[in-house]
Design a protein around this motif. Structure first.
Motif, PDB file in Angstrom:
ATOM      1  N   LYS A 136     -33.711 -14.635  18.935  1.00 41.67           N
ATOM      2  CA  LYS A 136     -32.300 -14.982  18.792  1.00 41.67           C
ATOM      3  C   LYS A 136     -31.396 -13.852  19.266  1.00 41.67           C
ATOM      4  O   LYS A 136     -31.725 -12.673  19.154  1.00 41.67           O
ATOM      5  CB  LYS A 136     -31.988 -15.382  17.348  1.00 41.67           C
ATOM      6  CG  LYS A 136     -32.421 -16.821  17.078  1.00 41.67           C
ATOM      7  CD  LYS A 136     -31.893 -17.337  15.760  1.00 41.67           C
ATOM      8  CE  LYS A 136     -32.336 -18.789  15.549  1.00 41.67           C
ATOM      9  NZ  LYS A 136     -32.137 -19.218  14.149  1.00 41.67           N
TER      10      LYS A 136
ATOM     11  N   TYR B 269     -27.130 -12.599  19.598  1.00 43.34           N
ATOM     12  CA  TYR B 269     -25.809 -12.790  19.003  1.00 43.34           C
ATOM     13  C   TYR B 269     -24.795 -13.180  20.064  1.00 43.34           C
ATOM     14  O   TYR B 269     -24.577 -12.442  21.027  1.00 43.34           O
ATOM     15  CB  TYR B 269     -25.361 -11.520  18.273  1.00 43.34           C
ATOM     16  CG  TYR B 269     -24.128 -11.765  17.447  1.00 43.34           C
ATOM     17  CD1 TYR B 269     -24.206 -12.392  16.210  1.00 43.34           C
ATOM     18  CD2 TYR B 269     -22.877 -11.385  17.906  1.00 43.34           C
ATOM     19  CE1 TYR B 269     -23.086 -12.644  15.455  1.00 43.34           C
ATOM     20  CE2 TYR B 269     -21.743 -11.636  17.155  1.00 43.34           C
ATOM     21  CZ  TYR B 269     -21.856 -12.264  15.924  1.00 43.34           C
ATOM     22  OH  TYR B 269     -20.741 -12.505  15.179  1.00 43.34           O
TER      23      TYR B 269
ATOM     24  N   ALA C 257     -21.183 -13.331  20.934  1.00 43.47           N
ATOM     25  CA  ALA C 257     -19.973 -12.691  20.411  1.00 43.47           C
ATOM     26  C   ALA C 257     -18.788 -13.644  20.382  1.00 43.47           C
ATOM     27  O   ALA C 257     -17.880 -13.477  19.565  1.00 43.47           O
ATOM     28  CB  ALA C 257     -19.629 -11.453  21.239  1.00 43.47           C
ATOM     29  N   ILE C 258     -18.764 -14.608  21.253  1.00 40.70           N
ATOM     30  CA  ILE C 258     -17.627 -15.537  21.281  1.00 40.70           C
ATOM     31  C   ILE C 258     -17.764 -16.590  20.176  1.00 40.70           C
ATOM     32  O   ILE C 258     -16.827 -16.831  19.419  1.00 40.70           O
ATOM     33  CB  ILE C 258     -17.504 -16.214  22.669  1.00 40.70           C
ATOM     34  CG1 ILE C 258     -17.367 -15.153  23.770  1.00 40.70           C
ATOM     35  CG2 ILE C 258     -16.319 -17.184  22.688  1.00 40.70           C
ATOM     36  CD1 ILE C 258     -16.178 -14.223  23.622  1.00 40.70           C
TER      37      ILE C 258
ATOM     38  N   GLY D 291     -19.719 -16.220  17.631  1.00 40.94           N
ATOM     39  CA  GLY D 291     -19.910 -15.541  16.352  1.00 40.94           C
ATOM     40  C   GLY D 291     -21.138 -16.014  15.607  1.00 40.94           C
ATOM     41  O   GLY D 291     -21.150 -16.089  14.385  1.00 40.94           O
TER      42      GLY D 291
ATOM     43  N   LEU E   3     -25.798 -16.442  15.786  1.00 44.50           N
ATOM     44  CA  LEU E   3     -27.071 -16.176  16.442  1.00 44.50           C
ATOM     45  C   LEU E   3     -27.537 -17.444  17.126  1.00 44.50           C
ATOM     46  O   LEU E   3     -27.572 -18.510  16.519  1.00 44.50           O
ATOM     47  CB  LEU E   3     -28.103 -15.705  15.421  1.00 44.50           C
ATOM     48  CG  LEU E   3     -27.876 -14.280  14.912  1.00 44.50           C
ATOM     49  CD1 LEU E   3     -28.619 -14.063  13.613  1.00 44.50           C
ATOM     50  CD2 LEU E   3     -28.322 -13.260  15.953  1.00 44.50           C
TER      51      LEU E   3
ATOM     52  N   PRO F 217     -34.466 -10.773  14.063  1.00 37.62           N
ATOM     53  CA  PRO F 217     -34.485 -10.866  15.523  1.00 37.62           C
ATOM     54  C   PRO F 217     -34.662  -9.502  16.205  1.00 37.62           C
ATOM     55  O   PRO F 217     -34.216  -8.477  15.678  1.00 37.62           O
ATOM     56  CB  PRO F 217     -33.093 -11.439  15.866  1.00 37.62           C
ATOM     57  CG  PRO F 217     -32.656 -12.168  14.637  1.00 37.62           C
ATOM     58  CD  PRO F 217     -33.235 -11.385  13.495  1.00 37.62           C
TER      59      PRO F 217
ATOM     60  N   SER G  22     -33.015  -8.356  18.475  1.00 41.66           N
ATOM     61  CA  SER G  22     -31.714  -7.767  18.790  1.00 41.66           C
ATOM     62  C   SER G  22     -30.969  -7.244  17.563  1.00 41.66           C
ATOM     63  O   SER G  22     -29.834  -6.786  17.688  1.00 41.66           O
ATOM     64  CB  SER G  22     -30.844  -8.810  19.492  1.00 41.66           C
ATOM     65  OG  SER G  22     -30.687  -9.948  18.663  1.00 41.66           O
ATOM     66  N   VAL G  23     -31.595  -7.291  16.393  1.00 41.12           N
ATOM     67  CA  VAL G  23     -30.945  -6.841  15.162  1.00 41.12           C
ATOM     68  C   VAL G  23     -31.685  -5.615  14.616  1.00 41.12           C
ATOM     69  O   VAL G  23     -32.906  -5.531  14.704  1.00 41.12           O
ATOM     70  CB  VAL G  23     -30.926  -7.978  14.117  1.00 41.12           C
ATOM     71  CG1 VAL G  23     -30.378  -7.498  12.783  1.00 41.12           C
ATOM     72  CG2 VAL G  23     -30.109  -9.162  14.635  1.00 41.12           C
TER      73      VAL G  23
ATOM     74  N   ARG H 100     -16.057  -3.026  24.823  1.00 40.94           N
ATOM     75  CA  ARG H 100     -15.183  -4.115  25.239  1.00 40.94           C
ATOM     76  C   ARG H 100     -13.766  -3.634  25.562  1.00 40.94           C
ATOM     77  O   ARG H 100     -12.780  -4.339  25.326  1.00 40.94           O
ATOM     78  CB  ARG H 100     -15.143  -5.199  24.150  1.00 40.94           C
ATOM     79  CG  ARG H 100     -16.526  -5.761  23.898  1.00 40.94           C
ATOM     80  CD  ARG H 100     -16.619  -6.702  22.723  1.00 40.94           C
ATOM     81  NE  ARG H 100     -17.895  -7.416  22.798  1.00 40.94           N
ATOM     82  CZ  ARG H 100     -18.045  -8.626  23.314  1.00 40.94           C
ATOM     83  NH1 ARG H 100     -17.009  -9.286  23.767  1.00 40.94           N
ATOM     84  NH2 ARG H 100     -19.236  -9.175  23.376  1.00 40.94           N
TER      85      ARG H 100
ATOM     86  N   THR I  57     -17.004  -9.926  11.022  1.00 38.47           N
ATOM     87  CA  THR I  57     -18.214  -9.716  11.818  1.00 38.47           C
ATOM     88  C   THR I  57     -18.713  -8.281  11.719  1.00 38.47           C
ATOM     89  O   THR I  57     -19.919  -8.032  11.660  1.00 38.47           O
ATOM     90  CB  THR I  57     -17.908 -10.065  13.291  1.00 38.47           C
ATOM     91  OG1 THR I  57     -17.673 -11.472  13.372  1.00 38.47           O
ATOM     92  CG2 THR I  57     -19.065  -9.708  14.204  1.00 38.47           C
TER      93      THR I  57
ATOM     94  N   LEU J 162     -26.772 -14.515   9.232  1.00 43.71           N
ATOM     95  CA  LEU J 162     -25.906 -13.357   9.049  1.00 43.71           C
ATOM     96  C   LEU J 162     -25.002 -13.603   7.852  1.00 43.71           C
ATOM     97  O   LEU J 162     -24.363 -14.647   7.747  1.00 43.71           O
ATOM     98  CB  LEU J 162     -25.069 -13.126  10.311  1.00 43.71           C
ATOM     99  CG  LEU J 162     -25.861 -12.558  11.483  1.00 43.71           C
ATOM    100  CD1 LEU J 162     -25.124 -12.794  12.786  1.00 43.71           C
ATOM    101  CD2 LEU J 162     -26.113 -11.065  11.289  1.00 43.71           C
TER     102      LEU J 162
ATOM    103  N   MET K 203     -16.593  -7.468  17.521  1.00 40.65           N
ATOM    104  CA  MET K 203     -17.031  -8.739  18.098  1.00 40.65           C
ATOM    105  C   MET K 203     -18.523  -8.951  17.866  1.00 40.65           C
ATOM    106  O   MET K 203     -19.026 -10.071  17.888  1.00 40.65           O
ATOM    107  CB  MET K 203     -16.724  -8.782  19.590  1.00 40.65           C
ATOM    108  CG  MET K 203     -15.247  -8.904  19.907  1.00 40.65           C
ATOM    109  SD  MET K 203     -14.500 -10.439  19.267  1.00 40.65           S
ATOM    110  CE  MET K 203     -15.287 -11.642  20.373  1.00 40.65           C
ATOM    111  N   ILE K 204     -19.264  -7.849  17.685  1.00 36.28           N
ATOM    112  CA  ILE K 204     -20.704  -7.902  17.407  1.00 36.28           C
ATOM    113  C   ILE K 204     -20.944  -7.026  16.176  1.00 36.28           C
ATOM    114  O   ILE K 204     -20.442  -5.905  16.110  1.00 36.28           O
ATOM    115  CB  ILE K 204     -21.520  -7.386  18.623  1.00 36.28           C
ATOM    116  CG1 ILE K 204     -21.291  -8.317  19.832  1.00 36.28           C
ATOM    117  CG2 ILE K 204     -22.996  -7.274  18.293  1.00 36.28           C
ATOM    118  CD1 ILE K 204     -22.110  -7.970  21.061  1.00 36.28           C
TER     119      ILE K 204
ATOM    120  N   SER L 238     -24.786  -4.093  12.753  1.00 36.30           N
ATOM    121  CA  SER L 238     -26.248  -4.142  12.614  1.00 36.30           C
ATOM    122  C   SER L 238     -26.942  -4.825  13.787  1.00 36.30           C
ATOM    123  O   SER L 238     -28.160  -4.980  13.762  1.00 36.30           O
ATOM    124  CB  SER L 238     -26.620  -4.861  11.320  1.00 36.30           C
ATOM    125  OG  SER L 238     -26.072  -6.170  11.323  1.00 36.30           O
ATOM    126  N   VAL L 239     -26.189  -5.219  14.802  1.00 36.72           N
ATOM    127  CA  VAL L 239     -26.771  -5.915  15.951  1.00 36.72           C
ATOM    128  C   VAL L 239     -26.619  -5.044  17.204  1.00 36.72           C
ATOM    129  O   VAL L 239     -25.619  -4.362  17.385  1.00 36.72           O
ATOM    130  CB  VAL L 239     -26.078  -7.284  16.155  1.00 36.72           C
ATOM    131  CG1 VAL L 239     -26.578  -7.969  17.421  1.00 36.72           C
ATOM    132  CG2 VAL L 239     -26.312  -8.173  14.939  1.00 36.72           C
ATOM    133  N   GLN L 240     -27.655  -5.088  18.062  1.00 38.38           N
ATOM    134  CA  GLN L 240     -27.627  -4.344  19.331  1.00 38.38           C
ATOM    135  C   GLN L 240     -26.366  -4.627  20.126  1.00 38.38           C
ATOM    136  O   GLN L 240     -25.972  -5.772  20.283  1.00 38.38           O
ATOM    137  CB  GLN L 240     -28.800  -4.774  20.204  1.00 38.38           C
ATOM    138  CG  GLN L 240     -30.040  -3.948  20.043  1.00 38.38           C
ATOM    139  CD  GLN L 240     -31.134  -4.421  21.002  1.00 38.38           C
ATOM    140  OE1 GLN L 240     -30.872  -5.107  21.980  1.00 38.38           O
ATOM    141  NE2 GLN L 240     -32.359  -4.057  20.700  1.00 38.38           N
TER     142      GLN L 240
END
Lengths: 175, 175, 175, 175
Positions: free
Chosen positions: B23, B25, B27-28, B30, B32, B118, B120-121, C47, D20, D32, D116-117, D120-122
């Protein structure tokens, strides 16, 4: 009161010797060095539930290892009550120490692994390699192996290629 | 000049089905979700040199899998030319899909794995689990296994404990 | 058709000199070194939408800086068309270079920052510090500042405490 | 016995509302959610030495905020003894809460930020944004600002573009 039953012996043991795998950035000195092993944190992150003993044998760069250091690794392997052992070791002389342990013909499955990039640095191969080695230690027949680059090499046919940093059969280098 | 020999076929195949492991994330939105598999990036980071095929079979949450999805996994396992297979799968119904594949008695070593967090986390078990599964796929005899929590369970004796999130033998739950 | 208006000049410039901030782990050499700046990747991750120029002035450890290196930083600050400048610099001699630039009394807001732990290493302060410095460069009146540890120090009253690694007013050290 | 002198009041306060920025992956639920704020860990990593108070006002998704939640943020800003405040807030309704606080015309510098992320997420923008906001809170004159995308927007001229996720002046949207 219920009778106590002896808790079962740990099924595997991780013998820590240092190496790139376990290096830590010292913000004051501004260099990579050893402080304490990351192994307990990594195993917690990996959610490992099997019984595992962690033993810090030494914390040095494998380029600084002399014969006495390799003998200490062999002694730890010999003394361990478990039959499944992972040795976390620097990659530069991993094959040499594996030969010392392999020649002793212990009746255990002993898997050497390490990392090309420290656990604490972005892009590390440490977690993958530890998982790989722990599986090989459980699944392979007794013997000594070097587990790097997604492969398990027998101790008497492995070398690190200095140019690429990858491990390969020793025979390939004679081609 | 030496004779050229044909390059060997890939030694292992990773069949991707989605799950928490992969999974990403968004960002748009919001949340996973799935975009593309992280497997190629993880294997590059792991510095794997053995020949490996990666096949994206599907990218879904395993709670949404129906029988047709599990049949698709079985078909991919059957069709694969390699004898060492890793299936990356969501943990919630991993044991169910493993039973579908296990009952087919293919003459291959097929290892299911996934992640509780995940890739990515922060704090993910994905890299460790993939390394663990890839080693089991190479070292275990033919059969179907679930590789999680540092252990390899046979397909017909494994379940996920919903409370702890850990896998365990199915028989333990009857105690 | 509408008339084209010239796009506005970049509002800020980041002058990169190296330092711990930008160090990268070389897996073959087994050491932290410089390859290319992480600044473009960090700004993408942040960003940032304001117009920003990135200029790599040099990539060295600040302990190796001699007067000519500091003069090069001053020259880059002088030549920049923007009035908001961030200088990414090693922490060990950051205060010294800030004094060289501060004494030149340019009519710009120039903010030095760096990191105690490289961007590429777990637990880095690089992203926080860059955000902090970029805000100070926009919000502070013209002058030269050292922005570290969540504070902005004027160039003529700052030093790094070697023991803790933290920056503080120079006068505190005489107490 | 020596006389106690009052310790100086914290120079800045971070008011946490969730969003977020502070989301955490719950491995059992597979989603999340909020557990506890990451702010203390982030500030330790950033090596901030200035006196800072952290106050958890609420931990919710900003899409779920109603007027009473925004009034609670305003009350916290009003009650804070410090003149430099950072409010960590979800991005979706950050501009709305900033308008509520801005209209109150408090004699303090209040800077809203978020991510935006998640931290805790890459690939998170959380650390950069927090550093950016903390600097703006120290350097800007009294007023209310939204600090995102490397820019500080006044509370009465800012909106989030739903398509790109980036903040921009509200007037641009009328062009």
């Amino acid at each position: 009161m219920a009778r106590m039953t002896a808790s079962p012996a740990p099924a595997a043991r991780i013998i820590v010797t240092g190496g790139t795998f376990d290096k830590h950035y010292d913000a004051i000195k501004g260099e990579l060095t050893f402080k304490e092993s990351h192994l307990p944190a990594i195993l917690e992150q990996a959610r490992v539930t099997m019984p595992l003993a962690i033993e810090v044998n030494q914390l040095i760069d494998s380029l600084q290892m002399k014969d006495e250091h390799r003998q200490s690794v062999l002694a730890a392997c010999r003394a361990a009550p478990e039959r499944c052992l992972v040795v976390v070791h620097g990659t530069d002389t991993m094959a040499e120490t594996a030969r010392v342990v392999g020649a002793a013909r212990l009746d255990k499955t002993i898997v050497f692994t390490g990392a090309m990039i420290p656990y604490s640095v972005q892009g590390s191969d440490a977690q993958f390699n530890l998982g790989f080695a722990l599986a090989m230690a459980q699944a392979k027949p007794a013997g000594v192996y070097v587990a790097m680059n997604g492969r398990a090499f027998p101790w008497d046919d492995v070398r690190k290629d200095k140019g690429s940093g990858a491990f390969q059969p020793a025979k390939e280098s004679k081609a």
